[in-house]
Design an enzyme around this catalytic site. Structure first.
Site, PDB file in Angstrom:
ATOM      1  CE  LYS A  64      -2.546   1.304   3.604  1.00 32.77           C
ATOM      2  NZ  LYS A  64      -3.661   1.311   4.558  1.00 32.77           N
ATOM      3  N   GLY A 218      -5.940   6.610  16.342  1.00 33.76           N
ATOM      4  CA  GLY A 218      -4.987   7.642  15.939  1.00 33.76           C
ATOM      5  C   GLY A 218      -3.619   7.341  16.537  1.00 33.76           C
TER       6      GLY A 218
END
Length: 313
Positions: A64, A218
């Site tokens: 990716k 996060g």
């Protein structure tokens, strides 16, 4: 085969994604998937991510490539953009190039979904979402798939983003949604999902109730921190990868450097829980935390599932 966001949406759903993430984390923790450490480079206000993964049983390689804009983003261009390349392990041929931003959001939401399924109290009805962008949306969607959610509390520095998510998801999920700007009602949340770039804890230990489950998504860099160290210290911490979170997440790096706790605070990996190698929640008063920085194996299993579904049509 080039597959857009629309192509992917037409071939999969959050339920499929949660199943794929269960298999992905299981394979990572039992060693059948090889996931080299990801590369993160920064230039001005752009972060570049390269994430490879291999699985011999699937016969697939995945890489990716993502960019993330870290400055203010007032344009219609998404903060995260990228592609996922799926390759054949025997020939090295590229089988497909897929929209990386949507796969990232979908598999990250699904990771929170499988953690919630395994760790959150069965009767959880209220979820709080910190960060109301694409990641917050998929976290909310995934949690609603695995628990009987009736109410959501939304928190975002951008009030417009929070209102947009409220309008989109209130009808879609048939739940009550409130947009808030302080943790006044956070103690009513059974589940909390954090998907921000914050450098300081978003709420304190006194703001939450016993039995809360937290998906901390996060804080993928050492200077980022979303979760109060006292919450981690008082709860049971599960991670996607011990090695990765200790190298990448300020949620652990900062308090470890400050001698608040050490790396033994980690109960284990979510894949070990899936594989019944460790125990999960023991009672309804326990605080559980799932800390994820994201793994290439998640993209691999998502991309392979989507590609196989494409071949079936």
């Amino acid at each position: 085969r080039i597959l857009s966001e629309a192509d992917i949406k037409g071939r999969t759903n959050m339920g499929d994604a949660i199943g794929a993430m269960e298999a992905a984390f299981s394979s990572f923790s039992d060693g059948s998937s090889y996931v080299p450490q990801r590369s993160v480079s920064s230039l001005n206000d752009i972060n570049l991510f390269l994430k490879p993964a291999f699985n011999e049983k699937l016969g697939r390689i995945c890489v990716k490539i993502l960019t993330q804009k870290t400055g203010s983003n007032s344009s219609e261009i998404p903060t995260i953009l990228g592609v996922v390349l799926l390759m054949d392990m025997k020939t090295g041929a590229i089988l497909s190039m897929m929209d990386g931003a949507y796969i990232t959001a979908l598999r990250t939401g699904a990771a929170g979904g499988i953690a919630t399924k395994l760790l959150a109290p069965e009767n959880s009805e209220t979820v709080a979402i910190f960060g109301c962008g694409t990641q917050g949306k998929t976290q909310l969607e995934a949690v609603c798939r695995v628990r009987p959610i009736k109410r959501a509390l939304l928190y975002d520095l951008n009030a417009d983003a929070a209102m947009k998510l409220k309008m989109e998801m209130e009808e879609k999920e048939n739940i009550s949604i409130q947009v808030l700007n302080s943790p006044e009602y956070l103690h009513e949340a059974d589940i909390i999902c954090t998907t921000t770039n914050s450098k300081h804890p978003l709420f304190s230990h006194k703001d939450i109730s016993k039995g809360t489950h937290i998906n901390a998504i996060g804080s993928y860099k050492p200077d980022m921190q979303e979760i109060d160290p006292e919450i981690i210290k008082s709860g049971n911490l599960f991670v996607d990868s011990k090695e990765s979170v200790l190298k990448e997440s300020g949620d652990l790096i900062k308090p470890i450097n400050e001698n608040i706790f050490d790396q033994s605070i980690i109960v284990g990996e979510i894949g070990e829980l899936i594989n019944n190698k460790i125990n999960g929640r023991s009672d309804d008063n326990e605080i559980t935390i799932f800390k994820s920085v994201g793994l290439g194996v998640q993209d691999l299993f998502m991309a392979n599932m989507i590609y196989e579904k494409y071949l079936q049509h």
